[in-house]
Design a protein around this motif. Structure first.
Motif, PDB file in Angstrom:
ATOM      1  N   ARG A 248      13.918  -5.195 -25.066  1.00 57.45           N
ATOM      2  CA  ARG A 248      14.234  -6.555 -25.478  1.00 57.45           C
ATOM      3  C   ARG A 248      12.988  -7.242 -26.000  1.00 57.45           C
ATOM      4  O   ARG A 248      11.867  -6.740 -25.855  1.00 57.45           O
ATOM      5  N   ARG A 249      13.174  -8.403 -26.616  1.00 56.09           N
ATOM      6  CA  ARG A 249      12.038  -9.168 -27.119  1.00 56.09           C
ATOM      7  C   ARG A 249      11.300  -9.820 -25.948  1.00 56.09           C
ATOM      8  O   ARG A 249      11.936 -10.428 -25.072  1.00 56.09           O
ATOM      9  N   PRO A 250       9.970  -9.707 -25.899  1.00 58.84           N
ATOM     10  CA  PRO A 250       9.238 -10.308 -24.772  1.00 58.84           C
ATOM     11  C   PRO A 250       9.242 -11.830 -24.841  1.00 58.84           C
ATOM     12  O   PRO A 250       9.313 -12.425 -25.910  1.00 58.84           O
ATOM     13  N   ARG A 251       9.166 -12.457 -23.670  1.00 57.60           N
ATOM     14  CA  ARG A 251       9.073 -13.916 -23.568  1.00 57.60           C
ATOM     15  C   ARG A 251       7.745 -14.244 -22.873  1.00 57.60           C
ATOM     16  O   ARG A 251       7.689 -14.470 -21.650  1.00 57.60           O
ATOM     17  N   PHE A 252       6.679 -14.257 -23.652  1.00 56.19           N
ATOM     18  CA  PHE A 252       5.353 -14.472 -23.082  1.00 56.19           C
ATOM     19  C   PHE A 252       5.148 -15.931 -22.700  1.00 56.19           C
ATOM     20  O   PHE A 252       5.674 -16.842 -23.358  1.00 56.19           O
ATOM     21  N   PRO A 253       4.373 -16.186 -21.642  1.00 52.79           N
ATOM     22  CA  PRO A 253       4.074 -17.589 -21.277  1.00 52.79           C
ATOM     23  C   PRO A 253       3.246 -18.261 -22.351  1.00 52.79           C
ATOM     24  O   PRO A 253       2.561 -17.590 -23.144  1.00 52.79           O
ATOM     25  N   ASP A 254       3.322 -19.572 -22.400  1.00 50.96           N
ATOM     26  CA  ASP A 254       2.517 -20.320 -23.354  1.00 50.96           C
ATOM     27  C   ASP A 254       1.037 -20.076 -23.078  1.00 50.96           C
ATOM     28  O   ASP A 254       0.649 -19.831 -21.930  1.00 50.96           O
ATOM     29  N   PRO A 255       0.176 -20.179 -24.121  1.00 49.12           N
ATOM     30  CA  PRO A 255      -1.258 -19.976 -23.903  1.00 49.12           C
ATOM     31  C   PRO A 255      -1.831 -21.046 -22.996  1.00 49.12           C
ATOM     32  O   PRO A 255      -1.336 -22.179 -22.919  1.00 49.12           O
ATOM     33  N   ASP A 256      -2.924 -20.656 -22.296  1.00 52.00           N
ATOM     34  CA  ASP A 256      -3.591 -21.613 -21.407  1.00 52.00           C
ATOM     35  C   ASP A 256      -4.167 -22.752 -22.222  1.00 52.00           C
ATOM     36  O   ASP A 256      -4.611 -22.583 -23.362  1.00 52.00           O
ATOM     37  N   ALA A 257      -4.213 -23.907 -21.632  1.00 52.80           N
ATOM     38  CA  ALA A 257      -4.786 -25.077 -22.313  1.00 52.80           C
ATOM     39  C   ALA A 257      -6.287 -24.929 -22.414  1.00 52.80           C
ATOM     40  O   ALA A 257      -6.922 -24.305 -21.591  1.00 52.80           O
TER      41      ALA A 257
END
Length: 257
Positions: A248-257
């Motif tokens: 499946r398509r990965p759902r990566f977390p948003d980049p760190d601030a």
């Protein structure tokens, strides 16, 4: 690992090394990488070495089965195994030819980068997978590949994780020739015959001299592997690997601030 995960055969003037784990598209684990290194070490009396894959793929790179719940020691072993394998190709005294008979993905694509020459079957495909599966291609594709195909194209391959046909790989300069699938072995044999007519001593000198860019990139390799080790178990690694295993398509977390 079965004893036949790497097949070694002397064919005329060349030693053929076949990656033989078709059930995982010839992806390697540390033990398999070491078996290829041993086969390379034992083939110095040949005029050339050919690396290919069992039918179905050339090489899918490092085995990804444990990345969703990784063990630091085993992952470090896989990373170091990749570098040992690629260095063994580069440091071998004879020309090493990639006979690309199927998909060369991730570390398999970097194995093509490491080989001195590459001939591809028309059905072969190429590409990096790292940022898609929770990794990064630091042992060839982010450094030496830029010398081979140009920096912008190499970054395209390393960052976008696109798949390329054999014809596109030839246009890029990643391979030397593309032939019909049924003619791959004959085409490789013809190149081996050309090499066998030349001085092995001076071929070795030419190969060692050509390693200037590989040698210059060694710090980049080791620094990159160090960063990969520090990222073992990260949310991005876990999600990328799990998505790969679940197709499946990965759902990566948003980049760190």
């Amino acid at each position: 690992m079965g004893e036949d995960s790497v097949l070694v055969a002397r064919r005329g003037d060349a030693t053929w090394i076949t990656l033989n784990r078709p059930e995982r598209r010839n992806a390697y684990d540390p033990e398999m990488a070491d078996a290829v290194v041993a086969a390379l070490d034992g083939s110095t009396r040949s005029r050339a070495v050919v690396i290919t894959g069992a039918p179905g793929a050339f090489c899918a790179g490092g085995a990804l089965g444990n990345l969703s719940a990784p063990d630091v020691t085993s992952m470090r072993g896989l990373y170091r195994g990749s570098l040992r394998l690629f260095d063994a190709v580069r440091n071998h005294p004879r020309p090493v030819i990639a006979a690309v008979n199927g998909a060369a993905a991730g570390g398999g694509n970097e194995l093509v980068v490491a080989c001195d020459l590459a001939i591809a079957a028309e059905s072969a495909t190429f590409g990096q997978t790292g940022p898609r599966v929770g990794s990064a291609p630091v042992t060839g594709a982010t450094n030496v590949l830029g010398v081979q195909i140009g920096e912008k194209r190499a970054k395209e391959m390393a960052l976008l994780c696109r798949r390329y046909t054999a014809a596109q790989a030839l246009e890029l300069g990643l391979v030397n020739a593309v032939v019909p699938d049924e003619e791959l072995e004959a085409a490789v044999d013809a190149v081996v015959a050309e090499l066998a007519a030349l001085s092995p001593r001076y071929l070795e000198i030419a190969k060692v001299s050509s390693n200037i860019w590989w040698n210059a990139a060694r710090d980049s390799f080791t620094n990159g592997l160090g960063m990969l080790v520090q990222a073992i178990g990260s949310p991005d690694m876990a999600e990328g690997a799990q998505a790969f295993l679940e197709k499946r398509r990965p759902r990566f977390p948003d980049p760190d601030a």
